[in-house]
Design an enzyme around this catalytic site. Structure first.
Site, PDB file in Angstrom:
ATOM      1  N   THR A 178      68.064  21.425  36.204  1.00  0.00           N
ATOM      2  CA  THR A 178      69.481  21.699  36.438  1.00  0.00           C
ATOM      3  C   THR A 178      69.757  23.191  36.583  1.00  0.00           C
ATOM      4  OG1 THR A 178      69.825  21.608  34.039  1.00  0.00           O
ATOM      5  CG2 THR A 178      70.333  19.620  35.306  1.00  0.00           C
ATOM      6  N   GLY A 179      68.706  24.005  36.683  1.00  0.00           N
ATOM      7  CA  GLY A 179      68.866  25.436  36.859  1.00  0.00           C
ATOM      8  C   GLY A 179      68.672  25.846  38.312  1.00  0.00           C
TER       9      GLY A 179
ATOM     10  N   ASP B 276      61.342  32.022  51.076  1.00  0.00           N
ATOM     11  CA  ASP B 276      61.706  33.093  50.141  1.00  0.00           C
ATOM     12  C   ASP B 276      60.971  32.996  48.813  1.00  0.00           C
ATOM     13  OD1 ASP B 276      63.452  33.986  52.043  1.00  0.00           O
ATOM     14  OD2 ASP B 276      65.237  33.127  51.127  1.00  0.00           O
TER      15      ASP B 276
ATOM     16  N   HIS C 128      56.276  28.552  53.824  1.00  0.00           N
ATOM     17  CA  HIS C 128      56.765  29.826  54.332  1.00  0.00           C
ATOM     18  C   HIS C 128      58.251  29.902  53.978  1.00  0.00           C
ATOM     19  CE1 HIS C 128      53.255  28.972  56.897  1.00  0.00           C
ATOM     20  NE2 HIS C 128      53.102  30.281  56.931  1.00  0.00           N
TER      21      HIS C 128
ATOM     22  N   ASP D  43      72.901  28.841  27.421  1.00  0.00           N
ATOM     23  CA  ASP D  43      71.611  28.291  27.821  1.00  0.00           C
ATOM     24  C   ASP D  43      70.520  29.357  27.836  1.00  0.00           C
ATOM     25  OD1 ASP D  43      72.773  25.845  28.075  1.00  0.00           O
ATOM     26  OD2 ASP D  43      72.568  25.693  30.251  1.00  0.00           O
TER      27      ASP D  43
END
Length: 281
Positions: free
Chosen positions: A178-179, A167, A165, A66
């Site tokens: 789908t990642g 990461d 707020h 991919d």
């Protein structure tokens, strides 16, 4: 189709073993084929140039996984040549073919027995910069230093939407659903859809959910104030590769790219069937 180019990940197809078999098979059937190297094994070697792809190329076979297909798609997008992926890795959502099925698929391609799917891409840049970057999967804003919470102000078409707020945040295409988007709890979307997905990463707010936007929308994300120390920056990644850095008060703008990616499909299996089999694995 008679004229093909292979874009091969040299790490995955060592000594071009499978690539050479495919080229020989195409030649025996009266077609033309050549190979371009992606991710050259020798770091001093350069990856392929667009000039290596003949003008009469009708289809590009991407051998690797991919990641190789994503990099190839954004590299050759201006040529608007259909692509089809041959998975030589582990789990692949984008690559339809494997070594065991590639030769039968070539028969279908050379007999013009295939379908084309159109996938949208993203273009993004730091507001004020002239250089933009492409992404087939996603644009991700995350912290560039030690683990720390980001304050991200989100605007859609110039209108303030919300503040996250956490990461970071992902702007994903349906192909990229789908990642990283999926692994952070975002929705899985049919890759043929024309929408944008906005998914927070580990948001420090129980009410923070993914937001689905129209493909025509423009998203701007600003790095908010959180007592930044000197030289602290947030990072913007395009399909996990190209990086742009943002300081407090700076914005990245993301929207649908002007070009689409065309993916050749041999199998008539539905998206739901493919997903069901992937999830069972």
């Amino acid at each position: 189709m008679r004229n093909f180019v292979l874009i091969t990940n040299a790490y995955k197809d060592k000594e071009l073993r499978l690539s050479n078999k495919i080229i020989s098979y195409i030649h025996k059937r009266g077609g033309k084929a050549s190979v371009c190297i992606s991710n050259a094994r020798n770091p001093r070697e350069k990856n392929f140039e667009l000039s290596e792809i003949p003008e009469d190329t009708e289809c590009i076979l991407v051998l690797g996984g991919d990641g190789t297909l994503i990099r190839a798609a954004t590299r050759v997008e201006s040529l608007q040549i259909p692509l089809i992926g041959v998975n030589l890795g582990t789990l692949g959502y984008l690559c339809e073919l494997e070594e065991a099925t590639v030769f039968a698929a070539l028969d279908h391609l050379m007999e013009d027995d295939y379908m084309l799917e159109e996938r949208i891409m993203l273009t993004g840049k730091k507001v004020g910069d002239s250089v933009s970057n492409l992404a087939l999967n996603d644009v991700v804003i995350h912290w560039s230093g030690d683990m720390s919470m980001l304050q991200l102000l989100v605007y859609v078409n110039g209108e303030f939407l919300t503040t996250y707020h956490g990461d970071g945040i992902i702007v994903a295409t349906p192909t990229g659903s789908t990642g990283y988007n999926m692994s952070t709890g975002g929705p899985i979307v049919d890759p043929k859809a024309h929408i944008l997905l906005l998914t927070p990463i580990n948001a420090h707010d129980l009410n923070s959910k993914s937001i689905v936007l129209g493909a025509e929308d423009t998203v701007e994300i600003e790095i908010g104030s959180r007592n930044f120390q000197k030289n602290e920056k947030a990072c913007v990644s395009f399909d996990g590769d190209t990086k742009v850095y943002l300081k407090e008060g700076e914005r990245v703008q993301v929207s649908q790219a002007s070009h689409i990616v065309r993916i050749c499909k041999i199998s008539k299996r539905s998206f739901l069937e493919i997903m069901r089999k992937k999830m069972q694995k």
